[in-house]
Write a protein that holds these residues in place. Structure first.
Motif, PDB file in Angstrom:
ATOM      1  N   GLY A 189      35.720  36.934  38.212  1.00  0.00           N
ATOM      2  CA  GLY A 189      36.640  36.858  37.083  1.00  0.00           C
ATOM      3  C   GLY A 189      36.622  38.126  36.250  1.00  0.00           C
ATOM      4  N   LEU A 190      35.436  38.709  36.075  1.00  0.00           N
ATOM      5  CA  LEU A 190      35.327  39.974  35.350  1.00  0.00           C
ATOM      6  C   LEU A 190      36.114  41.064  36.066  1.00  0.00           C
ATOM      7  CD1 LEU A 190      31.505  39.985  34.484  1.00  0.00           C
ATOM      8  CD2 LEU A 190      33.402  39.515  32.926  1.00  0.00           C
ATOM      9  N   GLY A 191      35.975  41.104  37.390  1.00  0.00           N
ATOM     10  CA  GLY A 191      36.724  42.085  38.160  1.00  0.00           C
ATOM     11  C   GLY A 191      38.222  41.848  38.067  1.00  0.00           C
ATOM     12  N   ALA A 192      38.621  40.583  38.044  1.00  0.00           N
ATOM     13  CA  ALA A 192      40.042  40.257  37.942  1.00  0.00           C
ATOM     14  C   ALA A 192      40.620  40.689  36.603  1.00  0.00           C
ATOM     15  CB  ALA A 192      40.244  38.751  38.147  1.00  0.00           C
ATOM     16  N   ALA A 266      37.001  28.902  39.803  1.00  0.00           N
ATOM     17  CA  ALA A 266      35.920  27.962  40.094  1.00  0.00           C
ATOM     18  C   ALA A 266      36.517  26.779  40.861  1.00  0.00           C
ATOM     19  CB  ALA A 266      35.252  27.469  38.813  1.00  0.00           C
ATOM     20  N   PRO A 267      35.870  26.338  41.947  1.00  0.00           N
ATOM     21  CA  PRO A 267      36.389  25.211  42.720  1.00  0.00           C
ATOM     22  C   PRO A 267      36.020  23.888  42.066  1.00  0.00           C
ATOM     23  CG  PRO A 267      34.396  26.038  43.751  1.00  0.00           C
ATOM     24  CD  PRO A 267      34.647  26.907  42.554  1.00  0.00           C
ATOM     25  N   PHE A 287      44.702  29.676  43.580  1.00  0.00           N
ATOM     26  CA  PHE A 287      43.389  29.056  43.733  1.00  0.00           C
ATOM     27  C   PHE A 287      42.506  30.040  44.473  1.00  0.00           C
ATOM     28  CE2 PHE A 287      40.478  26.117  46.115  1.00  0.00           C
ATOM     29  CZ  PHE A 287      39.726  25.758  45.014  1.00  0.00           C
ATOM     30  N   PHE A 288      41.724  30.800  43.723  1.00  0.00           N
ATOM     31  CA  PHE A 288      40.943  31.897  44.281  1.00  0.00           C
ATOM     32  C   PHE A 288      39.585  31.436  44.792  1.00  0.00           C
ATOM     33  CE2 PHE A 288      38.013  35.430  44.151  1.00  0.00           C
ATOM     34  CZ  PHE A 288      38.730  36.469  44.711  1.00  0.00           C
ATOM     35  N   ALA A 289      38.976  30.492  44.098  1.00  0.00           N
ATOM     36  CA  ALA A 289      37.590  30.116  44.397  1.00  0.00           C
ATOM     37  C   ALA A 289      37.520  29.210  45.622  1.00  0.00           C
ATOM     38  CB  ALA A 289      36.990  29.400  43.187  1.00  0.00           C
ATOM     39  N   GLY A 290      36.787  29.662  46.629  1.00  0.00           N
ATOM     40  CA  GLY A 290      36.689  28.869  47.851  1.00  0.00           C
ATOM     41  C   GLY A 290      35.639  27.773  47.728  1.00  0.00           C
TER      42      GLY A 290
END
Length: 420
Positions: A189-192, A266-267, A287-290
């Motif tokens: 998230g920080l990188g995003a 976060a999933p 939906f980024f979090a696997g």
């Protein structure tokens, strides 16, 4: 040549071993790995073993080297690739090689290549697919962070929007739009958030949420409201755990219109459903979090899908173009993913760290494969220096260097650690 590597044999079975690498073929390259950052995907592979889609079924008999966020130096280049690469070149690898449609990938599927090793053999297919990439950064660890940054970049490019009556997807986030990154104070998230503001398509409004004040405080120090404003973005950090009605609170920030782009990092079912609830018309939820649970699901408002044109996408990794973009942005110092890193360690720390990754606080765990060092928080350098011990002088120097760098791991710290 002998190598030391952490190999996966089965579910929760990682072993640090030394073994002989075979002589390289004309179509292969021998390389030295310097740094690897541990990804949650490696934990997933370790926890699932042969059930993981990228891990071979015979992994118990033919173990694979883990780690896919690595950077290093080429040692010996086979004749086939001698006109394109040379010994001494620094490199990074895009692990999602997609060779002939296969899911096989360095760090998951190969016996002789993975990031958690001292030396590896890069197979022909990596070069065939254009996934061995030159790297000119001033520190190896930035190269290790190029892969996770490429996943972030890929997520941003995968979002899409539409125009009424036009059956064409306009790819990417809405220019000067409104964006929310939910559960966004972790490493990715920080990188995003960094990429959102500094990647060339800054939103007019960016809201980063989390449920942990300490993480949000650190995030606000790494990416300040003032810096975002200088790039034309109103940045707001919000702890949704302290808000009675997060949906209303977030939508109110958009004057009730909802967000153009929402990223879920976060999933967690409630986070997905919050993201759905704050989408505006033609809003895109990424939906980024696997998840590790193959049955993971959440409610999604299909009334809004039909009448509000909301939509959802998901990405798993980035492509080579995403990685090249990440490298370029780092080399140009437009983004600084060093804020992702909270711990460093040696190759001896990999197995335990990977198997317990979900229990260890902080963000990215950065590994230097040619040293022995317990996993150590950057914030603990000063305390460890004061306690004495064989690494006291090292920790004292690292503490001074990182303090001067704003509490971040940096090129000077890497050089000191590696004795350069």
């Amino acid at each position: 040549m002998k190598t030391k590597a952490v190999r996966l044999y089965g579910k929760m079975d990682l072993r640090l071993e030394e073994f002989e690498l075979p002589a390289i073929k004309d179509c292969e390259i021998l390389a030295k790995v310097v740094s690897d950052s541990i990804c949650m995907s490696s934990y997933k592979a370790a926890s699932q073993g042969a059930d993981h889609k990228r891990v071979p079924n015979n992994v118990a008999e033919n173990p694979v080297i883990i780690g896919h966020e690595f950077c290093g130096e080429l040692i010996e280049v086979g004749a086939k690739w001698a006109d394109k690469f040379k010994a001494g070149d620094k490199f990074v690898i895009q692990p999602a090689i997609n060779y002939k449609g296969s899911l096989e990938s360095p760090g998951y599927s190969y016996p002789y290549i993975g990031g958690d090793a001292t030396y590896v053999i890069i197979p022909n297919e990596v070069m065939e697919c254009g996934c061995l990439l030159p790297y000119d950064g001033d520190a190896f660890f930035y190269g290790s962070l190029a892969e996770p940054m490429s996943c972030i970049v890929g997520g941003f490019h995968a979002n899409y929007h539409t125009k009424p009556g036009v059956y064409v997807h306009d790819m990417g986030c809405t220019p000067r739009g409104t964006m929310a990154i939910l559960a966004g104070a972790g490493p990715m998230g920080l990188g995003a958030a960094d990429y959102a503001v500094h990647g060339g398509n800054a939103p007019s409004l960016l809201v980063v949420t989390d449920i942990d004040d300490a993480r949000l405080t650190r995030a606000s120090q790494l990416l300040t409201v003032e810096d975002a404003a200088a790039h034309g973005t109103k940045l707001i950090y919000m702890n949704t755990a302290g808000v009675d009605d997060p949906v209303k609170a977030l939508r109110d920030l958009t004057d009730g219109e909802g967000f153009n782009d929402v990223f879920v990092y976060a999933p967690v079912q409630s986070v997905v459903e919050l993201g759905d609830a704050i989408l505006g018309r033609d809003g895109c939820l990424n939906f980024f979090a696997g998840p590790t649970n193959t049955q993971f699901s959440a409610m999604f408002n299909f009334y809004n899908v039909h009448y509000g044109a909301t939509h959802i996408v998901g990405t798993s990794g980035g492509n080579t173009a995403d990685m090249l973009e990440s490298i370029a942005l780092m080399e140009q110092k437009k983004i600084n993913p060093a804020g992702m890193v909270t711990h460093i360690g040696g190759l001896d720390a990999v197995a335990d760290t990977t198997l317990n990754l979900t229990k260890i606080p902080g963000a990215k765990k950065l590994i230097y494969t040619h040293i022995e060092l317990p996993l150590t928080a950057i914030s603990d350098f000063g305390k460890l220096a004061a306690e004495g011990g064989k690494n006291a002088a090292l920790f004292a120097d690292l503490d001074k260097i990182c303090t001067e760098a704003g509490g971040l791991w940096c090129a000077a710290a890497e050089k000191r650690l590696l004795g350069e």
